[in-house]
Design a protein around this motif. Structure first.
Motif, mmCIF file in Angstrom:
data_model
loop_
_atom_site.group_PDB
_atom_site.id
_atom_site.type_symbol
_atom_site.label_atom_id
_atom_site.label_comp_id
_atom_site.label_asym_id
_atom_site.label_seq_id
_atom_site.Cartn_x
_atom_site.Cartn_y
_atom_site.Cartn_z
ATOM 1 N N GLU A 76 2.508 -4.984 -13.129
ATOM 2 C CA GLU A 76 1.643 -4.845 -11.904
ATOM 3 C C GLU A 76 0.419 -5.728 -12.122
ATOM 4 O O GLU A 76 -0.246 -5.638 -12.985
ATOM 5 C CB GLU A 76 1.116 -3.342 -11.693
ATOM 6 N N CYS A 83 -7.010 -10.577 -1.976
ATOM 7 C CA CYS A 83 -6.033 -10.827 -0.736
ATOM 8 C C CYS A 83 -6.137 -12.506 -0.330
ATOM 9 O O CYS A 83 -7.040 -12.718 -0.035
ATOM 10 C CB CYS A 83 -6.282 -9.460 0.002
ATOM 11 N N ILE A 89 0.579 -7.121 -6.522
ATOM 12 C CA ILE A 89 1.812 -7.440 -6.882
ATOM 13 C C ILE A 89 2.662 -6.861 -7.748
ATOM 14 O O ILE A 89 2.178 -6.799 -8.781
ATOM 15 C CB ILE A 89 2.110 -8.939 -6.448
ATOM 16 N N TRP A 97 10.132 -9.444 -5.353
ATOM 17 C CA TRP A 97 8.477 -8.826 -5.796
ATOM 18 C C TRP A 97 8.004 -8.311 -4.449
ATOM 19 O O TRP A 97 7.853 -8.991 -3.544
ATOM 20 C CB TRP A 97 7.633 -9.747 -6.328
ATOM 21 N N TRP A 117 4.613 -6.572 -2.146
ATOM 22 C CA TRP A 117 2.930 -6.362 -2.694
ATOM 23 C C TRP A 117 2.563 -5.681 -1.434
ATOM 24 O O TRP A 117 3.024 -5.476 -0.497
ATOM 25 C CB TRP A 117 2.640 -7.925 -2.424
ATOM 26 N N CYS A 151 -1.989 -4.754 0.177
ATOM 27 C CA CYS A 151 -3.213 -4.757 0.225
ATOM 28 C C CYS A 151 -3.778 -3.664 0.614
ATOM 29 O O CYS A 151 -3.720 -2.873 1.632
ATOM 30 C CB CYS A 151 -4.029 -5.831 1.182
ATOM 31 N N ASN A 175 1.630 -5.561 3.752
ATOM 32 C CA ASN A 175 2.437 -5.400 2.873
ATOM 33 C C ASN A 175 3.836 -6.439 3.109
ATOM 34 O O ASN A 175 3.814 -6.596 4.136
ATOM 35 C CB ASN A 175 2.661 -3.929 2.474
#
Length: 319
Positions: free
Chosen positions: A29, A34, A45, A54, A56, A58, A64
């Motif tokens: 992690e 951002c 992320i 992956w 992620w 915010c 996302n």
């Protein structure tokens, strides 16, 4: 240190992310600014899957997605050969990471540093823990402590309270630093750098228990336990955050035939994550919707009966 700028995966460049602004928060992690709304530590992320799988999000703007949402060319540019190379490299990195963690864990256990931090507690520190709902005898039971100076990065140092973590047989596995006078932007809680991520277990030497309650954060698990919201025959577990479960979904899944209900009792703004966690655990997990954070409820006067009413409602809804 609790962060290491040199550990940022090279794949961040392919995503258009500024490697210099990111740091590793926990296992697999990373956090940083951002790309949509800036900031410092709001974009998270997760690298627990082979690249580019992956995901992620915010915390500020709410965006996302997946890696290829940041760089759509990944959908066409990654050849089978590149995917195989990424998978091979990820496997090698994972083996190296586990070996490094194992050595760090042995060193941490030998140091018994948490006992030193516990001895650092002054009357002022104990008074602060009491304001959080944790009496002195429980401070001693969990060996809560104080560290006068913790390096957050190369220039910033802060004092921090310490919360050691032990597994179900009492083996030391990690420790939370609850940073004092730290902005909410970069978070108040940090684990020991280099150790495997771990949950907080309210009674690490109780192998026979009836039910389990999962909350966000070590302190909330402590408050539920020491105020008998969770009976002595039950176990309270604090996960690092709503989206960092520290493997509790795997552990509690194995308990389906051993214990009763697993109550997932996350904060009010984390209901989506609570349901995801309950799904990952299995049919013996029930999500309890709370009107406030559980420790705040207790400090405001909520009793076990108040929580039982919410748990009964959740059980009836669960069917």
């Amino acid at each position: 240190l609790i962060g290491n700028m040199t550990s940022i995966p090279i794949e961040f460049l392919a995503l258009g992310l500024d490697c210099g602004g990111f740091f590793q928060k926990r296992q697999n992690e990373y956090a940083g600014p951002c790309p949509f709304c800036s900031g410092r530590d709001r974009f998270v992320i997760f690298t627990n899957r082979p690249f580019p799988h992956w995901n992620w999000f915010c915390r500020k703007c709410g965006r996302n997605g997946w890696a290829d949402n940041l760089n759509t060319r990944l959908r066409s540019e990654l050849t089978p050969e590149l995917r195989a190379e990424y998978a091979r490299r990820n496997q090698e990195n994972e083996i190296a990471r586990k070996n490094t963690q194992a050595k760090a864990l042995v060193a941490y256990q030998k140091s018994q540093i948490w006992t030193k931090y516990h001895k650092n507690l002054t009357a002022e520190h104990r008074a602060w823990w009491r304001t959080q709902g944790i009496p002195d005898r429980w401070q001693d039971f969990w060996q809560l402590g104080y560290r006068p100076s913790l390096a957050l990065n190369k220039t910033a140092h802060r004092a921090a309270y310490t919360i050691p973590k032990f597994d179900l047989v009492g083996t030391p596995v990690n420790m939370d630093y609850r940073i004092i006078d730290q902005s909410t932007e970069s978070g108040k809680y940090r684990p020991v750098w280099g150790l495997p991520v771990a949950p907080f277990i309210s009674n690490p030497r109780m192998l026979d228990f009836d039910e389990v309650c999962i909350v966000e954060g070590s302190k909330k698990a402590m408050v539920l336990a020491c105020h008998e919201i969770i009976p002595e025959s039950n176990l309270a577990i604090g996960i690092p955050s709503c989206n960092s479960w520290a493997g509790v979904e795997k552990i509690t899944r194995k308990w389906e035939t051993m214990v009763g209900t697993v109550w997932v009792m996350l904060d009010p703004d984390a209901e989506k994550w609570a349901r995801r966690l309950a799904t990952a655990i299995g049919k013996h997990a029930i999500v309890v919707e709370l009107p406030d954070k559980p420790d705040d409820m207790v400090l405001a006067g909520a009793t076990r009966n108040d929580f039982l009413a919410l748990m009964n409602m959740a059980e009836a809804k669960h069917g």
